[in-house]
Design an enzyme around this catalytic site. Structure first.
Site, PDB file in Angstrom:
ATOM      1  N   GLY A  13       0.837   7.393   3.255  1.00  0.00           N
ATOM      2  CA  GLY A  13       0.267   7.751   4.560  1.00  0.00           C
ATOM      3  C   GLY A  13      -0.583   6.638   5.136  1.00  0.00           C
ATOM      4  O   GLY A  13      -1.651   6.878   5.706  1.00  0.00           O
ATOM      5  N   SER A  38      -2.272   9.670  -0.986  1.00  0.00           N
ATOM      6  CA  SER A  38      -3.326   9.854  -1.982  1.00  0.00           C
ATOM      7  C   SER A  38      -4.628   9.255  -1.460  1.00  0.00           C
ATOM      8  O   SER A  38      -4.721   8.049  -1.245  1.00  0.00           O
ATOM      9  CB  SER A  38      -2.897   9.165  -3.280  1.00  0.00           C
ATOM     10  OG  SER A  38      -4.025   8.876  -4.059  1.00  0.00           O
ATOM     11  N   ILE A  44      -4.128   0.058   2.613  1.00  0.00           N
ATOM     12  CA  ILE A  44      -4.519  -1.357   2.498  1.00  0.00           C
ATOM     13  C   ILE A  44      -5.678  -1.694   3.439  1.00  0.00           C
ATOM     14  O   ILE A  44      -6.451  -2.602   3.178  1.00  0.00           O
ATOM     15  CB  ILE A  44      -3.314  -2.296   2.726  1.00  0.00           C
ATOM     16  CG1 ILE A  44      -3.629  -3.708   2.236  1.00  0.00           C
ATOM     17  CG2 ILE A  44      -2.882  -2.317   4.185  1.00  0.00           C
ATOM     18  CD1 ILE A  44      -2.450  -4.455   1.722  1.00  0.00           C
ATOM     19  N   LYS A  77      -4.143  -7.570  23.969  1.00  0.00           N
ATOM     20  CA  LYS A  77      -3.847  -8.875  23.362  1.00  0.00           C
ATOM     21  C   LYS A  77      -2.781  -9.581  24.194  1.00  0.00           C
ATOM     22  O   LYS A  77      -1.678  -9.058  24.373  1.00  0.00           O
ATOM     23  CB  LYS A  77      -3.343  -8.658  21.930  1.00  0.00           C
ATOM     24  CG  LYS A  77      -2.885  -9.935  21.249  1.00  0.00           C
ATOM     25  CD  LYS A  77      -2.357  -9.668  19.837  1.00  0.00           C
ATOM     26  CE  LYS A  77      -1.738 -10.924  19.262  1.00  0.00           C
ATOM     27  NZ  LYS A  77      -1.018 -10.686  18.003  1.00  0.00           N
TER      28      LYS A  77
HETATM   29  C1  FAD Z   1      -4.359  -9.465   4.830  1.00  0.00           C
HETATM   30  C2  FAD Z   1      -3.437  -8.674   5.681  1.00  0.00           C
HETATM   31  C3  FAD Z   1      -3.577  -8.692   7.066  1.00  0.00           C
HETATM   32  C4  FAD Z   1      -2.670  -7.987   7.869  1.00  0.00           C
HETATM   33  N1  FAD Z   1      -2.779  -8.058   9.227  1.00  0.00           N
HETATM   34  C5  FAD Z   1      -1.809  -7.507  10.003  1.00  0.00           C
HETATM   35  C6  FAD Z   1      -1.823  -7.628  11.391  1.00  0.00           C
HETATM   36  O1  FAD Z   1      -2.739  -8.189  11.989  1.00  0.00           O
HETATM   37  N2  FAD Z   1      -0.794  -7.100  12.091  1.00  0.00           N
HETATM   38  C7  FAD Z   1       0.223  -6.442  11.482  1.00  0.00           C
HETATM   39  O2  FAD Z   1       1.166  -6.021  12.158  1.00  0.00           O
HETATM   40  N3  FAD Z   1       0.216  -6.239  10.162  1.00  0.00           N
HETATM   41  C8  FAD Z   1      -0.751  -6.767   9.406  1.00  0.00           C
HETATM   42  N4  FAD Z   1      -0.746  -6.579   8.063  1.00  0.00           N
HETATM   43  C9  FAD Z   1       0.220  -5.680   7.470  1.00  0.00           C
HETATM   44  C10 FAD Z   1      -0.238  -4.232   7.644  1.00  0.00           C
HETATM   45  O3  FAD Z   1      -1.485  -4.061   7.031  1.00  0.00           O
HETATM   46  C11 FAD Z   1       0.765  -3.295   7.017  1.00  0.00           C
HETATM   47  O4  FAD Z   1       2.047  -3.589   7.508  1.00  0.00           O
HETATM   48  C12 FAD Z   1       0.469  -1.877   7.383  1.00  0.00           C
HETATM   49  O5  FAD Z   1      -0.852  -1.561   7.115  1.00  0.00           O
HETATM   50  C13 FAD Z   1       1.371  -0.940   6.636  1.00  0.00           C
HETATM   51  O6  FAD Z   1       0.948  -0.721   5.340  1.00  0.00           O
HETATM   52  P1  FAD Z   1       1.684   0.399   4.525  1.00  0.00           P
HETATM   53  O7  FAD Z   1       1.540   1.682   5.247  1.00  0.00           O
HETATM   54  O8  FAD Z   1       3.034  -0.081   4.196  1.00  0.00           O
HETATM   55  O9  FAD Z   1       0.880   0.416   3.154  1.00  0.00           O
HETATM   56  P2  FAD Z   1      -0.586   1.013   2.775  1.00  0.00           P
HETATM   57  O10 FAD Z   1      -1.551   0.928   3.895  1.00  0.00           O
HETATM   58  O11 FAD Z   1      -0.967   0.339   1.502  1.00  0.00           O
HETATM   59  O12 FAD Z   1      -0.310   2.540   2.524  1.00  0.00           O
HETATM   60  C14 FAD Z   1       0.259   3.002   1.324  1.00  0.00           C
HETATM   61  C15 FAD Z   1       0.173   4.507   1.268  1.00  0.00           C
HETATM   62  O13 FAD Z   1       0.854   4.960   0.115  1.00  0.00           O
HETATM   63  C16 FAD Z   1       0.034   5.859  -0.580  1.00  0.00           C
HETATM   64  N5  FAD Z   1       0.407   5.850  -1.994  1.00  0.00           N
HETATM   65  C17 FAD Z   1       0.646   4.785  -2.779  1.00  0.00           C
HETATM   66  N6  FAD Z   1       0.930   5.174  -4.027  1.00  0.00           N
HETATM   67  C18 FAD Z   1       0.907   6.525  -4.019  1.00  0.00           C
HETATM   68  C19 FAD Z   1       1.115   7.523  -4.998  1.00  0.00           C
HETATM   69  N7  FAD Z   1       1.393   7.232  -6.271  1.00  0.00           N
HETATM   70  N8  FAD Z   1       0.990   8.823  -4.622  1.00  0.00           N
HETATM   71  C20 FAD Z   1       0.700   9.147  -3.348  1.00  0.00           C
HETATM   72  N9  FAD Z   1       0.492   8.253  -2.368  1.00  0.00           N
HETATM   73  C21 FAD Z   1       0.587   6.958  -2.719  1.00  0.00           C
HETATM   74  C22 FAD Z   1      -1.384   5.359  -0.319  1.00  0.00           C
HETATM   75  O14 FAD Z   1      -2.336   6.359  -0.563  1.00  0.00           O
HETATM   76  C23 FAD Z   1      -1.250   5.029   1.161  1.00  0.00           C
HETATM   77  O15 FAD Z   1      -1.397   6.198   1.927  1.00  0.00           O
HETATM   78  C24 FAD Z   1      -1.660  -7.235   7.260  1.00  0.00           C
HETATM   79  C25 FAD Z   1      -1.565  -7.175   5.867  1.00  0.00           C
HETATM   80  C26 FAD Z   1      -2.434  -7.890   5.079  1.00  0.00           C
HETATM   81  C27 FAD Z   1      -2.293  -7.818   3.587  1.00  0.00           C
END
Ligand code: FAD
Length: 501
Positions: A13, A38, A44, A77
């Site tokens: 999420g 979770s 992140i 932006k």
């Molecule tokens: C340093 C940095 C800077 C960034 N800046 C930008 C930016 O400026 N612009 C941009 O477009 N993107 C940027 N990004 C990328 C962006 O942060 C991600 O693409 C975006 O936040 C998506 O993350 P996500 O949802 O894939 O993962 P996450 O935010 O990590 O979410 C993972 C989810 O999975 C859940 N989860 C994991 N394991 C389990 C489990 N076992 N059971 C239940 N739930 C679980 C977690 O609780 C969480 O809800 C950046 C990334 C980094 C690392």
């Protein structure tokens, strides 16, 4: 007989999980969608800058722009300012939207390449684009389609927003359309014995959640796509050496600019993203060239306002999952791969993969040809964005060890061809469905110091005086238009924060 997919499980999420839930619940109304996240693991917590395509996502997801901007403390932006990449003290802008106006059938920069040495036209490419000129002036307004002859008719923009608030906002939208959220940790995954397809995820506490299609939005760990299905990862660290970031928000300053700053530092670069309520900052760096301790100290020494939290280090491996779609699991978001945030492309990759999933939506047969097509498109998109980011590093003009090493990167063939063509006569061609358009390449390549040796020979068919007049006219009209635009701060306060009448 294959049946339509009815049950979709979204594991995670963060931004990816809630974007998936919001879009699918809006466009595929008869799906039963469950999302598991979770609180203990969390998200992140970064990802605040976007590109203009996000407006398409918002439109498809039925999101009102002002409501979204208020809910996420967003700012506008117009582009990204790259400071110091072409040597200390240098600056250029990669603005969204058009540069100048074509003359004949040629893009403006060809004429600029010819005339720039004459001393009779503005030297800075930024003076010819409404986006870049307005950004440097700290001004913003939305397009005026009622002024078809003016550069104001078409102002391309994206947003900076608070990623946590964005996920919360999308959650409200998705839950309002029937998406069921479960808080809990997935600790086990049930697979079919014959083909390894996933049948269910099991939560701590024993609850089992069945599904037909699983969208892995679990972040860098790739809970389903990697930990369960062992899909494999293509590591691109040899092409893009940064592997860590340290991030910290700081207090706002009066300098509420409508653009991201990407400032080159000794072992990477620092982002500055102004939101309504704070500034997001981070230092993306190569751990082979600086320690986490030193990177953190550098970041803290280069904040515009007081730090509002403890700095947080994030480790990553640049690259992509060998298959974004494996069996009945589609990896979206960080679980599918990660390209550093230099051009703000990760949230876009979430969006594009969701739209790709919709255009190749499976039935319960999961035809391998559909999956192969999805993976081929994903691979192409990732690698072309990667190449665009590499160009910034490869063409740097700095002297520290990281930057010297970047000038020796063994370029992928498609990028090598692009740079060679541009160096010869300023020509650049968009490769099929690649994300970045010619204008983006032109601004970045010239900004990084790759001034073409020559220009398109058609330029010489125009009299020199006409070219000088044409370039000056563009710059003059741009300056005049920027002059009537309100400041970004006033625009956000008047049009967004207060709500339009
Ligand atoms: C340093 C940095 C800077 C960034 N800046 C930008 C930016 O400026 N612009 C941009 O477009 N993107 C940027 N990004 C990328 C962006 O942060 C991600 O693409 C975006 O936040 C998506 O993350 P996500 O949802 O894939 O993962 P996450 O935010 O990590 O979410 C993972 C989810 O999975 C859940 N989860 C994991 N394991 C389990 C489990 N076992 N059971 C239940 N739930 C679980 C977690 O609780 C969480 O809800 C950046 C990334 C980094 C690392």
């Amino acid at each position: 007989m294959p049946q339509p997919i009815r049950k979709v499980v979204i594991a995670g999420g963060g931004t990816a999980g809630w974007m998936a839930a919001a879009l699918l619940s809006r466009l595929a109304t008869n799906l039963d969608i469950r999302l598991i996240e979770s609180d203990e693991i969390g998200t992140i917590g970064v990802g605040e800058a976007t590109i203009p395509a996000i407006k398409t996502f918002n439109r498809l997801a039925g999101i009102d722009e002002d409501a979204f901007m208020r809910a996420t403390q967003a700012s506008f932006k117009l582009g990204i300012a790259f400071n110091g990449w072409n040597g200390e003290g240098s600056s250029y802008m990669h603005g969204f939207g058009k540069i100048g106006q074509d003359l004949g059938w040629l893009r403006m920069h060809h004429y600029w390449v010819k005339a720039r040495g004459s001393g009779r036209v503005p030297q800075n490419l930024a003076d010819y684009s409404i986006n870049t000129a307005a950004a440097y002036a700290g001004r913003f307004m939305r397009s005026r389609p009622d002024m078809p002859e003016s550069p104001l008719r078409d102002i391309a923009y994206a947003y900076h927003f608070d990623a946590g608030l964005f996920a919360r906002f999308l959650r409200g939208e998705a839950e309002g359309r029937g998406v069921r959220r479960t808080e809990g940790k997935i600790i086990d995954v049930a697979q079919r014995s014959d083909d390894g397809f996933i049948e269910a995820v099991v939560l701590e506490g024993g609850e089992r959640i069945d599904g037909e299609l699983f969208i892995d939005c679990s972040g860098l760990r790739g809970l389903l796509i990697e930990q369960t299905l062992k899909t494999g990862y293509e590591d691109w660290t040899h092409l893009l050496p940064c592997d860590r970031a340290v991030a910290v928000p700081c207090a706002s300053t009066p300098d509420f600019v409508p653009y991201t700053k990407a400032t080159a530092r000794a072992a990477g670069w620092q982002w500055r993203i102004p939101l309504q309520h704070r500034i997001g900052n981070g230092y993306v760096f190569s751990s082979a060239h600086i320690s986490e301790y030193e990177a953190t100290a550098t970041l803290l020494a280069n904040l515009d306002g007081e730090a509002l939290a403890d700095p947080r280090v994030i480790r990553f491996t640049t690259g992509r999952r060998k298959k974004s779609w494996n069996r009945n699991v589609v990896a979206i978001g960080l679980s599918g791969g990660f390209l550093e945030p230099l051009e703000s492309t990760s949230i876009h990759l979430i969006q594009s993969h969701l739209l790709r999933l919709l255009s190749l939506f499976p039935d319960t047969a999961f035809d391998p040809r559909t999956i192969d097509e999805f993976n081929a498109q994903s691979e192409f998109e990732f690698s072309r964005i990667r190449d665009f980011i590499i160009a910034h590093y490869y063409l740097n003009n700095r002297d520290e060890p990281l930057w010297r090493a970047c000038r020796d990167i063994a370029l992928p063939e498609a990028l090598r061809r692009k740079l060679d063509n541009f160096a010869a006569a300023g020509r650049v061609f968009k490769d099929g469905e690649e994300l970045f358009a010619e204008e983006s390449w032109i601004q970045v390549l010239i900004g990084q110091g790759l001034i073409p040796e020559s220009y398109d020979p058609f330029v010489d068919l125009q009299p020199d005086e006409r070219i000088i007049r044409y370039l000056n006219d563009i710059a003059r009209v741009i300056t005049k238009c920027v002059g009537v635009m309100p400041s970004h701060a006033d625009y956000v306060a008047g049009q967004v924060a207060a709500g339009r009448m």
